[in-house]
Scaffold this motif. Structure first.
Motif, short mmCIF file in Angstrom:
data_model
loop_
_atom_site.label_atom_id
_atom_site.label_comp_id
_atom_site.label_asym_id
_atom_site.label_seq_id
_atom_site.Cartn_x
_atom_site.Cartn_y
_atom_site.Cartn_z
N TYR A 93 0.86 -1.18 0.00
CA TYR A 93 0.00 0.00 0.00
C TYR A 93 0.90 1.22 0.00
CZ TYR A 93 -3.84 3.09 1.31
OH TYR A 93 -4.79 4.08 1.32
N GLY B 176 -2.84 0.87 -4.09
CA GLY B 176 -3.76 1.42 -3.10
C GLY B 176 -4.66 2.49 -3.70
N ARG C 183 -6.86 2.17 3.69
CA ARG C 183 -5.95 1.05 3.99
C ARG C 183 -6.70 -0.17 4.51
NH1 ARG C 183 -0.24 0.30 4.83
NH2 ARG C 183 -0.09 -1.95 4.95
N PHE D 199 -8.28 -1.89 1.56
CA PHE D 199 -7.20 -2.46 0.75
C PHE D 199 -6.71 -3.77 1.37
CE2 PHE D 199 -2.71 -2.98 -0.33
CZ PHE D 199 -2.73 -2.85 -1.71
N ASP D 200 -6.47 -3.76 2.68
CA ASP D 200 -5.99 -4.97 3.36
C ASP D 200 -7.00 -6.11 3.26
OD1 ASP D 200 -3.60 -3.71 3.99
OD2 ASP D 200 -4.21 -3.22 6.05
#
Length: 166
Positions: A51, A62, A156, A159-160
């Motif tokens: 990211y 990201g 984030r 994204f994770d």
């Protein structure tokens, strides 16, 4: 309205600034008869997702980007659409395509074809702010020079979750 010398000079200066912010490009792949970069095929290797999202004029993992995406069954055809950059390999961005279509409605049919989708919510990458889904079973290679624009930074946490579902 006719352009003035001042407006043309500002446009040239903006183009120079924009091009100087681009990453150095890797060797350019061959172009097709339509002038498009020849698509080397979807990515099937391994990579380390990272990211690094920041809206700075560069395409970073990201970020949700807009670019031309080749169709799965014919790489010479495709359409302009948003993608989520998830990593990089050998000069290419590795991306997952987004769709505003709700694939939960046809989940059984999508699964039959091996397609997997995950909800990522709505964001500024879609001017109507429709909820989007990301396709998890196809990693598309996008050359950084072919990104038309940055659409948004994906948070984030989401994204994770996407990376954890790959």
């Amino acid at each position: 309205m006719r352009p003035t010398i001042g407006s043309m000079a500002r446009a040239v200066a903006a183009a120079v600034r924009s091009s100087s912010r681009r990453r150095p490009s890797s060797p350019r792949p061959e172009r097709s008869a339509q002038g498009r970069r020849r698509y080397p095929g979807d990515f099937t290797g391994s990579f380390t997702p990272r990211y690094a999202a920041k809206l700075d004029g560069r395409a970073d993992p990201g970020e949700i980007l807009w670019t031309w995406v080749p169709y799965e069954d014919d790489f010479t055809q495709g359409k302009d659409r948003p993608v989520l950059a998830v990593g990089e390999a050998k000069g290419w961005l590795l991306c997952l395509m987004l769709s505003s279509k709700d694939h939960d409605r046809d989940a059984a049919d999508e699964a039959r074809w091996g397609r997997r989708w995950m909800d990522v919510g709505a964001g500024p990458w879609d001017k109507k702010r429709r909820p989007s889904e990301v396709r998890l079973d196809r990693i598309i290679r996008i050359h950084p020079d072919d990104v038309r624009r940055e659409g948004a930074v994906l948070d984030r946490k989401t994204f994770d979750k996407v990376i954890g579902s790959l």
